[in-house]
Design an enzyme around this catalytic site. Structure first.
Site, PDB file in Angstrom:
ATOM      1  N   LYS A 112       0.814  -1.215   0.000  1.00 37.07           N
ATOM      2  CA  LYS A 112       0.000   0.000   0.000  1.00 37.07           C
ATOM      3  C   LYS A 112       0.852   1.270   0.000  1.00 37.07           C
ATOM      4  O   LYS A 112       0.400   2.325  -0.418  1.00 37.07           O
ATOM      5  CB  LYS A 112      -0.978  -0.032   1.159  1.00 37.07           C
TER       6      LYS A 112
HETATM    7  C1  LIG Z   1      -4.417  -4.629   1.049  1.00 34.78           C
HETATM    8  C2  LIG Z   1      -3.655  -5.894   0.889  1.00 34.78           C
HETATM    9  C3  LIG Z   1      -4.038  -6.884  -0.032  1.00 34.78           C
HETATM   10  C4  LIG Z   1      -5.313  -6.781  -0.856  1.00 34.78           C
HETATM   11  O1  LIG Z   1      -5.257  -5.762  -1.843  1.00 34.78           O
HETATM   12  P1  LIG Z   1      -6.606  -5.219  -2.490  1.00 34.78           P
HETATM   13  O2  LIG Z   1      -6.197  -4.059  -3.329  1.00 34.78           O
HETATM   14  O3  LIG Z   1      -7.488  -4.809  -1.336  1.00 34.78           O
HETATM   15  O4  LIG Z   1      -7.215  -6.326  -3.286  1.00 34.78           O
HETATM   16  C5  LIG Z   1      -3.246  -8.013  -0.156  1.00 34.78           C
HETATM   17  N1  LIG Z   1      -2.137  -8.179   0.599  1.00 34.78           N
HETATM   18  C6  LIG Z   1      -1.736  -7.256   1.498  1.00 34.78           C
HETATM   19  C7  LIG Z   1      -0.528  -7.517   2.304  1.00 34.78           C
HETATM   20  C8  LIG Z   1      -2.471  -6.070   1.683  1.00 34.78           C
HETATM   21  O5  LIG Z   1      -2.069  -5.159   2.584  1.00 34.78           O
END
Ligand SMILES: *Cc1c(COP(=O)(O)O)cnc(C)c1O
Length: 465
Positions: A112
C-alpha cells in the site's frame, strides 16, 4: 482526462479533483472516461527506465493537464526515495517461468506504500495550489491505516484520523500507527470490530454537518489516484518481461479488488495481454462469483491473511462497470439488488466478459502455510502469508511458455506468527520494525459510537484549521 462515475449520473471531474475526493456524488466510483494507451515502442523503452521515470510516463496519461509534469515528477521522486530497494519494486526470477514482484520495500513494509506515499504528496500539492486543507478519516484492519498515516505525517494541510478495532490489529501494525506522533495524526482505538469502524467512517462521510465544514478525503482504494499509482508496477514488470509482444499472466492476492483492478487497467492500456488470477483466502466471494455468476457476501472468516478478510470488494464495482459496457444504470441495478436482497446475479454477457480475462483460485490457510514452507525450502525465500496465497494460485494457473508474475504484497516480518508456524522459526525482522518497540505510543480509545467519534474529530480538526 476526465473521470466519470460507475453509476453514471455524477458530473465528470479532472484528476486533481478525483484525488481529493471520495465516492462520486451518485455513490459510484470514479473511472477514467477512456483508457489511455501505451504503444509497443514505448513499452520497449520503459524496460530500461528507472521506476520514477516509468511512473511519470504512465501517470501523466491519467492526470492529463491537471498537474504540471515537473511538480508531478518531484512528488514521484520524493515518494519512491523512501523505498528500501533501488528498483523500488524488484522482480525476482523464481525459475520455471515464475516471478515474484516485490512491492513491500516501502516505509510500512506492505504494498500500500506504493500508492499512499505518492497520494499523500499529490494531495498536499493539490491543496497548496488551491489554498485548502483536507481531513482524512479512515478505518483500518492494519495495512491501509499504517500506510496512510506514513504517507501524510507532518504535512501542513492534511489532518488524518484513523480508526482501528481495539486489540484486533497485530502489535506490529498498531505500533506502526501509534508511534507516529506528528501533530496532524490521530489514532483511535474503537471498542468494536473492523466493521464497526468502517460503518462509523461511512456515517461520518455522509454527515452533512462535517461535510460542510471540512474537505473530507478518502484514502481507501476507492480513490482512483491509488489505483493509478498501482498500474505503474504492472506496466514496468510487463516491460521488463518483453510485453506486449509476448503474453504475461499476473496472480494477485485480492481483498478489495484494488490491486488486481490496476492490473486490468494496465492490460486495457495495452501494456500486456494475458490472464489475471484473483487469489483469495477462505473469504472467497470473488471465486464463487466467477464460478456461479452470483455475488453473495457471507460472514467474514478470520484467517492468517487479514488484509484479504473482506466480503464486500468495493473495487469490483469498477469491473462491473466495464463488464456492463460502461452502463451506469446497469451497475445501479446490481447495487440495488445487493442492498435490498443481499446478492446480485451477473448477466451471462457480464460473466463471459469477466471470465475472458480473469481466473480465480481459493487458497486455504493450510495451503498458504505449505507454500511458505515450500518456497523457503526450494528457494530460501520467506514469503508473507498474503504473498503465499498469490504464489500458490500462480502455480495452479501456470501456462506453458507464459511468464507468470505473483505479486508479493507484504514483508514476512509483518505476519510473524503465521510465518513462524509455517517454517518453524521467526522471519528476520528489519531494524526499522524492531525499533518501534522502544518508541512511545499515542492513541485514544472510544466506544463504537458515531457521535463520540464525531465529537472527537471536531475537537481535533477544529483546533487545527
Ligand atoms: C491490502 C492488501 C491486499 C489486498 O489488496 P486489495 O487491493 O485490497 O485487493 C493483499 N495483501 C496485502 C498484504 C495487503 O495489505
Amino acid at each position: 482526462m476526465r473521470y466519470i462515475s460507475t453509476r453514471g449520473s455524477a458530473p465528470p471531474i479532472p484528476f486533481d479533483e478525483v484525488m481529493l475526493s471520495a465516492l462520486a456524488p451518485d455513490g459510484g466510483l470514479y473511472m477514467p472516461e477512456a483508457w489511455p494507451q501505451i504503444g509497443a515502442d514505448e513499452m520497449a523503452a520503459l524496460a530500461t527506465r528507472t521506476y520514477p521515470e516509468a511512473a511519470l510516463q504512465v501517470l501523466k496519461r491519467f492526470s492529463g493537464d491537471a498537474i504540471p509534469l515537473s511538480d508531478f515528477y518531484t512528488a514521484i521522486i520524493a515518494a519512491y526515495r523512501r523505498f528500501g530497494a533501488p528498483e523500488v519494486t524488484p522482480l525476482i526470477d523464481l525459475g520455471d517461468g515464475l516471478h515474484l514482484l516485490e512491492l513491500f520495500h516501502g516505509p510500512t513494509f506492505a504494498f500500500k506504500d506504493v500508492a499512499l506515499q505518492l497520494l499523500g504528496r499529490l494531495m498536499d500539492w493539490g491543496l497548496k495550489t488551491t489554498n485548502r486543507r483536507a481531513l482524512i478519516i479512515g478505518a483500518t484492519s492494519g495495512d491501509t491505516g499504517t500506510a496512510a498515516i506514513e504517507g501524510v505525517r507532518g504535512l501542513d494541510r492534511i489532518d488524518i484520523v484513523i480508526l482501528h478495532p481495539k486489540g484486533r490489529t497485530s502489535p506490529v501494525q498498531r505500533r506502526q500507527m501509534t508511534t507516529v506522533l506528528d501533530e496532524n495524526v490521530r489514532n483511535l482505538a474503537v471498542e468494536g470490530t473492523f466493521d464497526d469502524c468502517q460503518s462509523i467512517v461511512k456515517a461520518l462521510f455522509a454527515d452533512p454537518d462535517l461535510g460542510a465544514r471540512y474537505n473530507l478525503a478518502a484514502v481507501n482504494s476507492i480513490n482512483w489516484a491509488r489505483i493509478a499509482a498501482q498500474i505503474v508496477y504492472y506496466v514496468a514488470a510487463a516491460a521488463k518481461l518483453g510485453a506486449p509482444s509476448n503474453q504475461i499472466d499476473f496472480s494477485v492476492p485480492t481483498g478489495n479488488f484494488g490491486d488486481i483492478f490496476a492490473g486490468y487497467a494496465a492490460h486495457r492500456m495495452g501494456a500486456f495481454d494475458g490472464r489475471l488470477v484473483i487469489a483469495t483466502n477462505e473469504n472467497d466471494i470473488l471465486a464463487r462469483t466467477l464460478q456461479t455468476g452470483r455475488y453473495e457476501p457471507r460472514g467474514v472468516v478470520e484467517t492468517t491473511t487479514p488484509s484479504m478478510d473482506i466480503q464486500i470488494s468495493s473495487n469490483f464495482e469498477r469491473l462491473l462497470f466495464e463488464a456492463a459496457g460502461r452502463d451506469g444504470a446497469a451497475v445501479v441495478r446490481l447495487m440495488d439488488d445487493l442492498k435490498t436482497r443481499g446478492a446480485f446475479e451477473l448477466t451471462p454477457a457480464m460473466l463471459a466478459f469477466i471470465r475472458a480475462r480473469f481466473d480465480a483460485e481459493r487458497v486455504s490457510r493450510d495451503q498458504a502455510a505449505a507454500e511458505i514452507a515450500r518456497t523457503e525450502r526450494e528457494k530460501g525465500i520467506v514469503l508473507d502469508p498474503h504473498t503465499a496465497i498469490g504464489l500458490a494460485a500462480a502455480r495452479r494457473r501456470r501456462r506453458p511458455g507464459v511468464p507468470m508474475v505473483a505479486l508479493a504484497t507484504a514483508h514476512p516480518a509483518k505476519f510473524q506468527d503465521a510465518v513462524s508456524s509455517a517454517i518453524g522459526r521467526k522471519p528476520p525482522v528489519p531494524q526499522r520494525l524492531k525499533a518501534l518497540e522502544a518508541l512511545p505510543e499515542r492513541c485514544d480509545t472510544l466506544p463504537a459510537e458515531t457521535a463520540a467519534v464525531k465529537a472527537y474529530i471536531e475537537a481535533f480538526a477544529g483546533g487545527r484549521a
